[in-house]
Design a protein around this motif. Structure first.
Motif, mmCIF file in Angstrom:
data_model
loop_
_atom_site.group_PDB
_atom_site.id
_atom_site.type_symbol
_atom_site.label_atom_id
_atom_site.label_comp_id
_atom_site.label_asym_id
_atom_site.label_seq_id
_atom_site.Cartn_x
_atom_site.Cartn_y
_atom_site.Cartn_z
ATOM 1 N N CYS A 235 0.837 -1.203 0.000
ATOM 2 C CA CYS A 235 0.000 0.000 0.000
ATOM 3 C C CYS A 235 0.871 1.252 0.000
ATOM 4 O O CYS A 235 1.767 1.398 0.845
ATOM 5 C CB CYS A 235 -0.919 0.001 1.215
ATOM 6 N N HIS B 38 0.237 4.044 1.055
ATOM 7 C CA HIS B 38 0.039 4.902 2.230
ATOM 8 C C HIS B 38 1.077 4.575 3.296
ATOM 9 O O HIS B 38 2.052 5.292 3.446
ATOM 10 C CB HIS B 38 -1.398 4.775 2.772
ATOM 11 N N GLN B 39 0.905 3.462 4.002
ATOM 12 C CA GLN B 39 1.890 3.104 5.030
ATOM 13 C C GLN B 39 2.365 1.664 4.871
ATOM 14 O O GLN B 39 2.635 0.976 5.852
ATOM 15 C CB GLN B 39 1.334 3.366 6.431
ATOM 16 N N LEU B 40 2.404 1.235 3.620
ATOM 17 C CA LEU B 40 3.092 -0.001 3.230
ATOM 18 C C LEU B 40 2.480 -1.298 3.761
ATOM 19 O O LEU B 40 3.163 -2.324 3.820
ATOM 20 C CB LEU B 40 4.577 0.050 3.638
ATOM 21 N N SER B 41 1.205 -1.284 4.121
ATOM 22 C CA SER B 41 0.544 -2.535 4.488
ATOM 23 C C SER B 41 0.668 -3.505 3.301
ATOM 24 O O SER B 41 0.599 -3.089 2.143
ATOM 25 C CB SER B 41 -0.926 -2.248 4.799
ATOM 26 N N CYS C 129 -7.420 -1.022 0.839
ATOM 27 C CA CYS C 129 -6.553 -1.347 1.968
ATOM 28 C C CYS C 129 -7.295 -1.002 3.255
ATOM 29 O O CYS C 129 -7.634 0.164 3.493
ATOM 30 C CB CYS C 129 -5.248 -0.556 1.873
ATOM 31 N N ALA D 173 -6.196 -1.111 6.226
ATOM 32 C CA ALA D 173 -5.368 -0.573 7.312
ATOM 33 C C ALA D 173 -5.854 0.842 7.661
ATOM 34 O O ALA D 173 -6.060 1.164 8.831
ATOM 35 C CB ALA D 173 -3.899 -0.570 6.924
ATOM 36 N N HIS D 174 -6.048 1.691 6.642
ATOM 37 C CA HIS D 174 -6.570 3.045 6.898
ATOM 38 C C HIS D 174 -7.568 3.464 5.812
ATOM 39 O O HIS D 174 -7.745 4.648 5.553
ATOM 40 C CB HIS D 174 -5.432 4.078 6.957
ATOM 41 N N LEU D 175 -8.135 2.463 5.150
ATOM 42 C CA LEU D 175 -9.246 2.684 4.209
ATOM 43 C C LEU D 175 -8.883 3.487 2.953
ATOM 44 O O LEU D 175 -9.628 4.378 2.542
ATOM 45 C CB LEU D 175 -10.439 3.345 4.917
ATOM 46 N N SER D 176 -7.785 3.164 2.345
ATOM 47 C CA SER D 176 -7.498 3.728 1.018
ATOM 48 C C SER D 176 -8.096 2.816 -0.047
ATOM 49 O O SER D 176 -8.040 1.587 0.085
ATOM 50 C CB SER D 176 -5.988 3.850 0.790
ATOM 51 N N PRO E 51 -6.533 7.969 2.620
ATOM 52 C CA PRO E 51 -5.384 8.832 2.866
ATOM 53 C C PRO E 51 -4.190 8.644 1.924
ATOM 54 O O PRO E 51 -3.234 9.427 1.994
ATOM 55 C CB PRO E 51 -4.983 8.456 4.301
HETATM 56 S S1 FES Z 1 -1.431 1.366 4.862
HETATM 57 FE FE1 FES Z 1 -2.990 1.158 3.405
HETATM 58 S S2 FES Z 1 -4.352 2.759 3.835
HETATM 59 FE FE2 FES Z 1 -2.773 3.006 5.283
#
Ligand code: FES
Length: 238
Positions: free
Chosen positions: A114, A116-119, A148, A150-153, A167
């Motif tokens: 991801c 965003h924060q690499l999930s 994703c 993790a934070h809904l992207s 995000p």
């Molecule tokens: S790691 Fe995927 S939305 Fe934050």
């Protein structure tokens, strides 16, 4: 890039996708600047034979690892022709995404890290997943997206992986595929990569899984395609 040049480029990319794969790649390389070639790796089934586009079920989501041994990717059959499109980044830069491949031009692939924060999908759980048409996302109330939890992207696999919601500031890294003599190949990436950050942030986890960072970073020469549920114990949807 102005509209006229963009249309010219899209036409060229579309024409190139009908021509030989090497012409297609050269066209992409010349026009995008963001295409990064890696090994030309065939997409294979567990028995080692090439996976045929018609064997990629549009109601399922698949995983393979490319360009490194530890970098997961999502493979999806969008079940319709997916044309090339432009992808705009927040800094105003633009690149062209090649669209779907295969006889129906419906097969697409993206890095499953991801932006965003690499999930990313692990053997325990997968927060970032493709939602087929019959599995709507609760966020955008439709299927045909990559999301994703993790934070809904939410990302659009039909449009080069651009952000639809959430995000994330960057599109998914596209995996460039070609289709030659009935075989699907991964040949490189398009767009911003997150592999170096991924290897830095998850070094301890990757060392545990792959025994060493060197082994995790090894560039693959072939890719085994599996369903995500065969890899991750828990496929998390939201
Ligand atoms: S790691 Fe995927 S939305 Fe934050």
């Amino acid at each position: 890039m102005d509209r006229r040049n963009f249309l010219k480029t899209c036409t060229a990319v579309a024409a190139a996708s009908l021509a030989s794969p090497s012409f297609f790649i050269n066209t992409l390389k010349a026009q995008e600047g963001s295409f990064k070639p890696y090994n030309k790796a065939p997409l294979l089934k567990k028995d080692g034979t090439p996976i045929k586009p018609e064997e990629i079920d549009p109601t399922k989501q698949y995983l393979f690892f490319y360009p490194h041994r530890a970098t997961p990717c999502i493979l999806a059959n969008l079940d319709k022709e997916v044309p090339p499109t432009e992808v705009k980044l927040a800094d105003g830069s633009v690149y062209k995404w090649q669209g779907g491949v295969g006889p129906k031009k419906s097969i697409v692939a993206y890095s499953a890290i991801c932006p965003h924060q690499l999930s990313y999908p692990t053997p325990d759980y997968s927060f970032i997943n493709y939602y087929p048409q019959d599995t709507p996302s609760n966020i955008v109330k439709r299927g045909g997206v990559i999301q994703c939890c993790a934070h809904l992207s939410v990302f659009d696999p039909e449009k080069g992986g651009v952000v639809l919601d959430g995000p994330a500031q960057f599109p998914l890294t596209a995996i460039v595929l070609t289709y030659e003599d009935g075989v699907l190949y991964a040949v490189g990436t398009l767009g911003k990569e997150f592999f170096e950050d991924f290897f830095d942030v998850f070094k301890p986890d990757l060392r545990k899984l792959y025994k060493s960072s060197r082994k995790a970073k090894k560039l693959v020469e072939k890719c085994e395609v599996i369903e995500v549920s065969e890899y991750a114990k828990e496929v998390i949807r939201c």
